[in-house]
Design a protein around this motif. Structure first.
Motif, short mmCIF file in Angstrom:
data_model
loop_
_atom_site.label_atom_id
_atom_site.label_comp_id
_atom_site.label_asym_id
_atom_site.label_seq_id
_atom_site.Cartn_x
_atom_site.Cartn_y
_atom_site.Cartn_z
N GLU A 154 41.16 32.72 36.88
CA GLU A 154 40.04 33.21 37.68
C GLU A 154 40.17 34.68 38.03
O GLU A 154 39.19 35.40 38.04
N ASP A 155 41.36 35.11 38.39
CA ASP A 155 41.53 36.49 38.81
C ASP A 155 43.01 36.84 38.71
O ASP A 155 43.80 36.54 39.60
N VAL A 208 44.57 39.69 38.79
CA VAL A 208 45.09 40.66 39.75
C VAL A 208 45.41 39.98 41.08
O VAL A 208 46.49 40.16 41.66
N ALA A 209 44.47 39.15 41.54
CA ALA A 209 44.70 38.44 42.80
C ALA A 209 45.86 37.46 42.66
O ALA A 209 46.65 37.29 43.59
N LEU A 264 29.08 30.04 38.70
CA LEU A 264 29.31 31.24 39.49
C LEU A 264 29.13 32.49 38.65
O LEU A 264 28.59 33.49 39.10
N ILE A 266 29.26 36.16 39.93
CA ILE A 266 30.54 36.11 40.66
C ILE A 266 31.61 35.67 39.68
O ILE A 266 31.61 34.55 39.22
N GLY A 267 32.50 36.57 39.36
CA GLY A 267 33.61 36.22 38.48
C GLY A 267 33.17 36.09 37.04
O GLY A 267 31.99 36.15 36.71
N PRO A 308 37.41 38.52 37.10
CA PRO A 308 36.07 38.88 37.57
C PRO A 308 35.67 40.26 37.09
O PRO A 308 36.50 41.10 36.79
N GLY A 322 34.10 44.78 40.95
CA GLY A 322 33.05 45.14 41.90
C GLY A 322 31.98 44.07 42.06
O GLY A 322 31.02 44.25 42.78
N THR A 356 32.56 41.00 43.10
CA THR A 356 32.96 39.93 44.01
C THR A 356 32.25 40.01 45.34
O THR A 356 32.29 39.09 46.12
#
Lengths: 443, 285
Positions: free
Chosen positions: A301-302, A304-305, A424, A429-430, A437, A440, A442
């Motif tokens: 999903e992400d 970096v996160a 989503l 979103i994503g 994602p 920018g 999100t």
């Protein structure tokens, strides 16, 4: 002509233009065009004497009628802009709403499971030998491959286009240890006991490929894995002294273990595959619902996160890659032993794409979905064999995929997470493609 | 004087010819809330990215003093390694795992420090089950802590904005940080959510976690921060208590571009748009 007329005509014309520009109209037109194209392609060949005979035969013949009917239905569905779909699926949704929260009692579940077991255990014995062979060679092995690729693509979100290379490595390892290659092994084994070695070899190959390349994302990873798949195949073609080049290996023996000997009969292989797939499903489901599975979901999903949340992303991606590769290697051993001869042509790029198609068709990330997807797509071309000309089979196959991706992009039995991601991403979103994602987006 | 949890000295970050951070030094005392403020583009987020391993600055050192551990250099570590040290962060534009539920988001944070590997997960070994239980308990405890227990099974993307902010904080807290870096947690929240956030930051601080806060909302900064560092054009132009900062003429000038305003403290400089002259409009407008 009065000015009023002109204005009215102008407005009608612009109304038509506006109408033609609407999404659903365009979609309907595309579907009609698609169906007509298929009708033409699957029609009779042209002839020099009468250049239009092919066209006439295609468009005005009886065989085109189903396509026209289908085109009208699809176009109408599209023009209704989801209203029909909503209406048609209303009973299902109502049923679902009424049944959510209802826990199916255990006895009922057990009975259903027993029925399913009888079906998968008994039904194949009633089939003709041809279908038993299809069940193993075209469906069972692909189910195993798809379940393995699902870990890479569905769970971790890594696009792997060289997946069949690990299948080849498994198959060639089997050929090597049964002494069917120009190079001789230190000891020969029955293919059954090559499993651990082949799985190890495929896993090692997965780690070697993954280590440097999993730093890449999305499309770039896809290209590198595609290259890897081709390298393995071309190496097999060109290394005459090791892999016997284009001729490949012959006479790989059937499995033989614990006093039982597999033979040309497909059924014993089917039952072996059944056990293997059941075990793999059991373990992979646990994997998905664990720390490891959640970490994969986070990376998908992400990234970096995920890294900022303390997940060693490279390690987990490598893990997914290695698990997928070893499943593929495992399937390679079964294939080599079942078919008995292998050559580089058995492992083309197209096969990697086919397995990926099965995963997407069934529903990325959903284990039962990809099993169904692989089974359906393995079965379909063989089923069509009796009904349509041989050269047309894959046109129907392709049409099914296109229609499927338009109307049900999440796959046959999508995973809840994955269909949520898809929804989503449509809202901006994503990204649902596993590349994280869109920056920018999100907020 | 208490001990520092983080010391930054002479941090310099350049992108080609652009100097984003210019010899930034700061000292974060253990357990306190330290705010970093500054106009847009002052380098606040760049500083955060240096501290959490996203950027590698050209010069300077960042030293983390873990509680009861040895001092560790932060620079040169990857983001996940920085997190393992005990520095967690949130993002300016919320980055949750959108398709997962709230509780799954928090569990991912908690589980990033667990040990279960694929074999353990497939065989569901005793340790796996133990860790799974611990992760569930801790996730619900954290959701309760940030006030989201009732929404545990909702999909992250479906939560209201302020709840998403708090969920991101819960996820970061799941990694058991000693230092929590919050990147503009109040951005885009409404006044009620801001008050909740204020309480939450105080609560976090009371549990002994040091909080490094980037924020535009001056009211929030003034109410929760023990100390404030002001950045402008990549340089520290002032540091001190909120009261000292409010009176500092350099800060007032940095925010308002001249000394003409006397309500620097009460005006949220957050989304202050630089005065634009109509004659400077781009030609394509």
């Amino acid at each position: 002509m009065t000015t009023v007329d002109a204005v009215q005509r102008g407005s009608t014309w612009s109304g038509v233009q506006r109408w033609a520009r609407r999404d659903e109209v365009r979609r309907a037109a595309c579907l009609v065009a698609l169906m007509v194209t298929i009708a033409v392609i699957t029609g009779p060949d042209g002839s020099q004497n009468s250049p239009y005979s092919g066209l006439r035969g295609s468009l005005l013949s009886r065989h085109a009628i189903p396509f026209y009917v289908l085109a009208v239905i699809l176009a109408a569905t599209s023009l209704a802009g989801g209203r029909w779909t909503t209406a048609a699926t209303a009973p299902v949704r109502a049923l679902r709403q009424r049944t959510t929260g209802i826990v199916i009692p255990k006895p009922v579940k057990l009975v259903a499971l027993a029925l399913l077991a009888v079906l998968v255990l008994y039904y194949p014995t009633t089939l003709a030998p041809f279908w038993q062979t299809v069940l193993v060679d075209q469906m069972g092995i692909y189910v195993l491959l798809a379940v393995g690729l699902n870990v890479v693509v569905g769970f971790a979100g890594l696009l792997d286009l060289g997946y069949i290379a690990f299948f080849a490595i498994g198959a060639y390892t089997t050929a090597y240890f049964t002494d069917k290659l120009p190079v001789h092994p230190p000891f020969t084994l029955n293919p059954f006991f090559v499993f651990p070695i082949a799985v190890g070899a495929a896993l090692l190959a997965g780690v070697i490929l993954g280590g440097p390349t999993l730093r890449l994302r999305g499309d770039y990873l896809a290209i590198v894995t595609l290259g890897f798949g081709e390298i393995v195949r071309i190496t097999a073609v060109n290394s005459d002294a090791i892999t016997n080049g284009p001729q490949g290996a012959f006479g790989i023996p059937h499995f033989s273990a614990f006093g039982y000997h597999w033979t040309l009969d497909s059924l014993p292989y089917y039952y072996l595959l059944l056990v293997v797939v059941a075990l793999v499903v059991f373990f992979f489901r646990r994997l998905d619902d664990s720390r490891v599975g959640r970490a994969w979901a986070a990376i998908r999903e992400d990234e970096v996160a995920a890294a900022a949340t303390g997940i060693p992303t490279l390690k987990f991606k490598l893990m997914a890659f290695a698990i997928g590769a070893s499943t593929s290697g495992f399937a390679g051993v079964i294939y080599a032993s079942k078919v008995g001869f292998i050559n580089p042509d058995n492992f083309p790029l197209l096969l990697s794409i086919l397995v990926l198609t099965m995963v997407i068709f069934g529903g990325m990330g959903s284990i039962y979905g990809v099993i169904l997807g692989a089974a359906v797509l393995g079965w379909l071309p063989n089923y069509l064999r009796d009904y349509v000309p041989a050269q047309d089979r894959f046109i129907y196959f392709g049409a099914l995929l296109i229609v499927m991706m338009i109307f049900r992009p999440q796959g046959l039995l999508p995973s809840r997470r994955r269909s949520r991601e898809l929804r989503l991403s449509e809202l901006g979103i994503g990204g649902a493609d596993g590349t994280g994602p869109i920056p920018g987006s999100t907020q | 004087m208490s001990a520092a949890v983080l010391e930054v000295s002479d941090l310099t970050l350049r992108f080609g010819g652009l100097t984003s951070l210019d010899k930034v030094s700061l000292r974060h005392e253990r357990g306190e809330v330290l705010a970093v403020i500054g106009p847009n583009g002052a380098g606040k987020t760049s500083l955060f990215n240096c501290l959490t391993g996203v950027y590698t600055p050209q010069e300077g050192t960042v030293t983390f003093h873990p509680d009861g551990g040895t001092d560790t250099a932060v620079l040169g570590r990857k983001p996940f390694q920085v997190n393992k040290l005990g520095i967690a962060r949130t993002f300016q534009n919320i980055r949750l795992f959108n398709a997962l539920t709230a509780v799954e988001n928090v569990k991912i944070g908690i589980e990033s420090h667990q040990k279960t590997g694929p074999i353990g997960a497939m065989l569901r070994l005793p340790r796996t089950r133990r860790e799974e239980r611990a992760s569930d308990d801790e996730a619900f405890r954290l959701l309760e802590f940030v006030g989201l227990k009732a929404r545990a099974n909702q999909v992250a993307a479906s939560l209201p904005y302020g709840d998403q902010r708090r969920l991101e904080i819960a996820r970061a807290l799941g990694t058991k940080p000693q230092l929590l870096c919050l990147d503009e947690p109040a951005a885009g929240t409404n006044p009620a959510e801001k008050r909740q956030l204020e309480t939450l930051i105080r609560d976090i601080s009371e549990t002994g976690v040091s909080v490094l806060l980037i924020e535009h909302d001056m009211k929030l900064v003034m109410s929760v921060a023990a100390n404030v560092v002001v950045l402008n054009f990549g340089q520290v132009i002032a540091a001190g208590t909120p009261q000292q900062i409010q009176r500092d003429p350099k800060v007032v000038e940095a925010y308002l571009g001249g000394g003409e305003s006397d309500d620097a403290a009460t005006t949220p400089p957050a989304k202050k748009v630089p005065p634009r002259k109509t004659s400077l409009k781009k030609p394509e407008d």
